[in-house]
Design a protein around this motif. Structure first.
Motif, PDB file in Angstrom:
ATOM      1  N   PRO A   2     -59.885 117.081  48.606  1.00 14.94           N
ATOM      2  CA  PRO A   2     -58.710 116.306  47.885  1.00 14.94           C
ATOM      3  C   PRO A   2     -59.182 116.057  46.305  1.00 14.94           C
ATOM      4  N   GLY A   3     -60.444 116.155  46.061  1.00 11.74           N
ATOM      5  CA  GLY A   3     -61.107 115.871  44.490  1.00 11.74           C
ATOM      6  C   GLY A   3     -62.400 116.175  44.406  1.00 11.74           C
ATOM      7  N   VAL A  27     -64.383 111.391  44.214  1.00 11.77           N
ATOM      8  CA  VAL A  27     -64.558 110.445  45.534  1.00 11.77           C
ATOM      9  C   VAL A  27     -66.083 110.561  45.970  1.00 11.77           C
ATOM     10  N   VAL A  28     -66.387 109.079  46.259  1.00 13.31           N
ATOM     11  CA  VAL A  28     -68.084 109.146  46.722  1.00 13.31           C
ATOM     12  C   VAL A  28     -67.798 108.870  48.055  1.00 13.31           C
ATOM     13  N   ALA A  48     -57.224 112.363  53.269  1.00  7.88           N
ATOM     14  CA  ALA A  48     -56.900 113.182  52.090  1.00  7.88           C
ATOM     15  C   ALA A  48     -55.806 112.841  51.463  1.00  7.88           C
ATOM     16  N   ALA A  49     -54.627 112.290  52.036  1.00  7.44           N
ATOM     17  CA  ALA A  49     -53.320 111.869  51.585  1.00  7.44           C
ATOM     18  C   ALA A  49     -53.715 110.544  50.653  1.00  7.44           C
ATOM     19  N   GLU A  53     -53.605 110.158  46.467  1.00  5.92           N
ATOM     20  CA  GLU A  53     -52.847 108.894  45.696  1.00  5.92           C
ATOM     21  C   GLU A  53     -53.516 108.092  45.028  1.00  5.92           C
ATOM     22  N   ARG A  54     -54.792 107.839  45.542  1.00  3.41           N
ATOM     23  CA  ARG A  54     -55.440 106.894  44.500  1.00  3.41           C
ATOM     24  C   ARG A  54     -56.048 107.762  43.261  1.00  3.41           C
TER      25      ARG A  54
END
Length: 219
Positions: A2-3, A27-28, A48-49, A53-54
């Motif tokens: 997702p990132g 993302v960590v 993932a969603a 969103e974050r």
């Protein structure tokens, strides 16, 4: 994925976890000693969603480059490079001026730190005088989670990034930490000291909750 993902292993971690690093926009994923990356990938897929969103909610990063708008005291200042006063950096209304274009980002950050130190030390002195206390020292940091702190020996520390916030927000954070010189806790006595020093507590807390993450994305 997702990132962008940062993988970290921690001997103290008991389970696989993930969080969003506001500053880098990544993302960590933290893995305990015996967990492999497949466990982290599985957790990422499950959430993932939430991650998307974050990441989408993050404030856009502000690079310290010519033409960028950088807040000082809550007021936008445009970074400008000029041929005058080569090697110097200074503030004018609505502008951060740099004499010469060498290391623009570093010089803007240095100027903001200098401005932060001047404003914060002035506020510390003023608030400490009201309480009849004195700080042992004032330090500037680049923290990710705490805007200020007060050590048991009376040394105060603040994020230099607060210089970008409105002056009344900075006033509250400084007052909060100075109040700890009189009460090293969050008791009713402590909050009474805060209220004595500044009227901005609730508005400043709300502002930092909404806009604080954006300060971490600057530079």
């Amino acid at each position: 994925m997702p990132g962008p993902v940062q993988w970290r292993r921690s001997a103290r971690a008991r389970r696989v976890s993930l969080r969003i690093d506001i500053r880098s926009g990544s993302v960590v994923v933290t893995l305990p000693p015996r967990a492999g990356r497949p466990a982290g990938v599985a957790l990422l897929k499950t959430h993932a969603a939430w991650v998307r969103e974050r990441l989408a909610a993050l404030a856009p990063p502000v690079a310290f480059v010519p033409g960028a708008e950088v807040a000082v005291g809550g007021v936008a200042h445009v970074v400008r490079v000029t041929g005058a006063r080569i090697g110097e950096a200074w503030l004018e209304p609505g502008a951060i001026l740099l004499g010469g274009d060498g290391d623009v980002a570093g010089r803007v950050a240095a100027l903001l730190r200098e401005e932060a130190r001047e404003r914060i030390t002035g506020l510390v002195a003023r608030h400490a005088a009201v309480l009849g206390h004195a700080a042992r020292g004032v330090r500037l940091k680049d923290t990710r989670s705490r805007w200020g702190s007060c050590a048991p020996d009376g040394t105060l520390a603040f994020s230099w990034r607060l210089v970008m916030a409105p002056g009344w927000v900075l006033d509250y954070v400084v007052a909060h930490e100075v109040a700890h010189l009189g009460a090293m806790n969050h008791s009713p006595t402590f909050w009474a000291l805060v209220e004595r020093l500044t009227p901005h507590r609730h508005a400043a807390v709300a502002w930092l909750k909404e806009n604080g993450p954006g300060l971490l994305r600057a530079g």
